[in-house]
Design a protein around this motif. Structure first.
Motif, PDB file in Angstrom:
ATOM      1  N   CYS A  12       0.838  -1.204   0.000  1.00 41.85           N
ATOM      2  CA  CYS A  12       0.000   0.000   0.000  1.00 41.85           C
ATOM      3  C   CYS A  12       0.880   1.264   0.000  1.00 41.85           C
ATOM      4  O   CYS A  12       0.602   2.224  -0.733  1.00 41.85           O
ATOM      5  CB  CYS A  12      -0.908  -0.016   1.230  1.00 41.85           C
ATOM      6  SG  CYS A  12      -2.081   1.343   1.317  1.00 41.85           S
ATOM      7  N   THR A  13       1.960   1.226   0.788  1.00 45.59           N
ATOM      8  CA  THR A  13       2.868   2.385   0.819  1.00 45.59           C
ATOM      9  C   THR A  13       3.515   2.606  -0.533  1.00 45.59           C
ATOM     10  O   THR A  13       3.617   3.757  -1.022  1.00 45.59           O
ATOM     11  CB  THR A  13       3.949   2.159   1.891  1.00 45.59           C
ATOM     12  OG1 THR A  13       3.330   1.958   3.166  1.00 45.59           O
ATOM     13  CG2 THR A  13       4.889   3.350   1.969  1.00 45.59           C
ATOM     14  N   ALA A  14       3.970   1.519  -1.174  1.00 40.88           N
ATOM     15  CA  ALA A  14       4.589   1.638  -2.493  1.00 40.88           C
ATOM     16  C   ALA A  14       3.591   2.167  -3.519  1.00 40.88           C
ATOM     17  O   ALA A  14       3.953   2.986  -4.388  1.00 40.88           O
ATOM     18  CB  ALA A  14       5.138   0.277  -2.932  1.00 40.88           C
ATOM     19  N   THR A  15       2.337   1.738  -3.437  1.00 44.06           N
ATOM     20  CA  THR A  15       1.315   2.223  -4.358  1.00 44.06           C
ATOM     21  C   THR A  15       1.090   3.723  -4.179  1.00 44.06           C
ATOM     22  O   THR A  15       0.955   4.472  -5.160  1.00 44.06           O
ATOM     23  CB  THR A  15      -0.004   1.459  -4.135  1.00 44.06           C
ATOM     24  OG1 THR A  15       0.224   0.070  -4.329  1.00 44.06           O
ATOM     25  CG2 THR A  15      -1.076   1.931  -5.096  1.00 44.06           C
ATOM     26  N   LEU A  16       1.047   4.162  -2.922  1.00 44.61           N
ATOM     27  CA  LEU A  16       0.871   5.597  -2.661  1.00 44.61           C
ATOM     28  C   LEU A  16       2.046   6.410  -3.203  1.00 44.61           C
ATOM     29  O   LEU A  16       1.852   7.465  -3.831  1.00 44.61           O
ATOM     30  CB  LEU A  16       0.712   5.835  -1.161  1.00 44.61           C
ATOM     31  CG  LEU A  16      -0.535   5.220  -0.494  1.00 44.61           C
ATOM     32  CD1 LEU A  16      -0.535   5.501   0.985  1.00 44.61           C
ATOM     33  CD2 LEU A  16      -1.797   5.751  -1.150  1.00 44.61           C
TER      34      LEU A  16
END
Length: 517
Positions: A12-16
């Motif tokens: 999720c962090t990488a997607t953001l």
């Protein structure tokens, strides 16, 4: 599971971060035509990391589900092995077999996949809304206000899916049980010309199961469709407000005066906000199926399993019986079991001899007390109900042993099976399907002959009851000879057999009389 949660949070962090990089790259590129190398690097790194972490999440979840399902199957095997034979036989075979193929996987998806989706339903939207609030807290608030509608939807749809999943599992259990029963009785069905009628019954069961499956899928698809509708509506509202702000047609707080890259970031993050909710909706039917599977596997984990383990009697120092209470027969006196010899259980009809024998053989479970046997080898059971393999007699005798042909011939001769005038043919005498051509006495003598060919503990339930005097004498002698090298326990009314016993336990009165006394 902690590793899985960490991977999902990192994805999720990488997607953001990838969304921020794409927005910072596209905004200036559209407005000025300039390429931001830093934004390009961030976008590539974020999207690439999200893709790699997504694969890692799927592999980790699949591995965990396989581990859980495998351990459930192992636990089911241990439970079946530990259950008394009669309790295991009482389980519906068809439903049990199909259930062990389906239910562990469904329960694993509930414990792993659904649990992870539920955790990310709480974490993912919060992370996305926090990232969006840096640009426009009003836009983040719009998405957060849409969440309660989704939660109410999940609650309403969840009850419907659970009910339909329970109906589906019940229909499958009935179908599998009926199919297994019809396969077992197929010769009788064919002989009675009932194939068409039974096929129609199976067709109706199959249609009921198919209808239950379609019912679950219909509600699951409806759930996903409604979720997509609300998600698309929320994203469309954001897009309209942002477009009006950039065109100068409306000055909505939080949507007017934004740079193009900020508006693009909001539109990139909005689908990510709903992605975890959509994933949870996709797995919502897995929750219903997993809960139905848990109910179906309840026999593996009885409610009082912990209490039973806590109250389990200690292992006896020597083989024997202590404080034993039998079903329908009450308590029996304590006694020790020798390593070898002929051990007789005597008493009037109804005193509990056969029940005690089955408890000692672990075919039935006692109500209370402790039993320890002197050997752990698989025992041999002798009674008129012994199954006999169809085919020649020599094959039926050698079943389950590594005896030589000479040993088989000697055992058959000792029990008078090779020269039986009512069953000619010697070792080639035929045994029909289900041993329907054998008398009760012939079945018992075959069981005793097999006992002579197998090592280990032996149990005999009225082994001389169906025999004429000559064959009864042969069985008594065979049992006594076998008891010289092992323990042979018999429940008997035969005074001659009881007289040969090295030890004897008399159960005395019938259960009602014992309780009255």
């Amino acid at each position: 599971m902690r590793r899985l949660y960490a991977l999902m949070a990192l994805r999720c962090t990488a997607t953001l971060l990838g969304s921020v990089g794409l927005a910072r790259l596209a905004g200036p590129l559209i407005e000025t035509g300039q390429l931001d190398a830093v934004a390009l690097g961030l976008a590539v790194a974020g999207v690439g990391a999200a893709a790699w972490l997504g694969g890692s999440v799927e592999r980790c979840a699949a591995g965990l589900e396989a581990t859980v399902a495998g351990r459930l199957i192992d636990a089911a095997e241990r439970r079946l092995a530990a259950m008394p034979a009669r309790a295991a036989a009482a389980l519906p075979r068809g439903a049990l077999i199909v259930g062990l193929q389906r239910h562990p996987g469904a329960l694993a998806r509930l414990a792993v996949g659904h649990a992870a989706a539920r955790r990310m339903t709480a974490l993912g939207p919060v992370m996305t809304a926090a990232a969006m609030a840096v640009v426009s807290w009003q836009a983040a608030l719009v998405l957060l206000l849409a969440s309660p509608v989704m939660i109410v939807l999940f609650v309403l749809v969840g009850g419907i899916i659970s009910e339909r999943a329970a109906v589906q599992e019940a229909a499958l259990g009935r179908l599998a049980t009926q199919f297994a029963d019809r396969v077992r009785t197929l010769p009788t069905i064919l002989a009675a010309h009932g194939l068409t009628r039974e096929s129609e019954k199976l067709d109706r069961r199959l249609e009921a199961y198919a209808a239950g499956t379609l019912g679950v899928l219909a509600v699951a698809f409806l759930n996903a469709g409604v979720l997509d509708f609300f998600a698309s509506l929320a994203i469309a509202i954001l897009a309209v407000f942002l477009g009006l702000g950039h065109l100068g047609l409306a000055a909505v707080p939080g949507f007017a005066g934004l740079a193009l890259w900020q508006s693009l970031l909001i539109l990139l993050l909005a689908p990510e906000f709903f992605a975890t909710l959509r994933r949870y909706a996709e797995l919502y039917h897995a929750k219903a199926e997993g809960e139905a599977a848990a109910d179906a596997l309840a026999w593996m984990f009885p409610p009082n399993a912990k209490d039973e383990a806590a109250e389990e009697a200690p292992i006896l120092a020597v083989p024997g019986v202590r404080s034993l209470v039998l079903p329908h027969a009450g308590s029996v006196p304590d006694f020790d079991l020798p390593a070898r010899g002929l051990f007789a259980l005597t008493g009037p009809s109804g005193a509990g001899k056969s029940t005690l024998l089955r408890v000692l053989a672990r075919v039935e479970a006692p109500l209370a007390g402790t039993v320890r046997l002197p050997a752990d080898r698989p025992p041999t059971w002798v009674s008129v109900e012994n199954p006999v393999l169809a085919g020649p007699l020599r094959r039926a005798l050698a079943e389950g042993s590594r005896a030589t042909p000479e040993a088989v011939a000697r055992a058959a001769a000792r029990l008078g099976l090779t020269d039986d005038p009512h069953w000619p043919g010697g070792l080639d005498a035929p045994v029909g399907a289900g041993a329907e051509n054998l008398s009760g006495g012939q079945r018992v003598r075959i069981a005793v002959a097999r006992l002579l060919l197998r090592p280990g503990l032996a149990f005999g339930d009225e082994p001389t009851a169906k025999l004429d005097p000559l064959n009864a004498a042969r069985v008594r002698q065979a049992l006594w000879d076998a008891s010289r090298t092992r323990l042979v326990i018999v429940a008997t009314h035969d005074p001659a057999l009881a007289a040969l016993a090295d030890r004897r336990v008399d159960l005395g009165d019938a259960p009602a009389e014992r309780h009255a006394a």
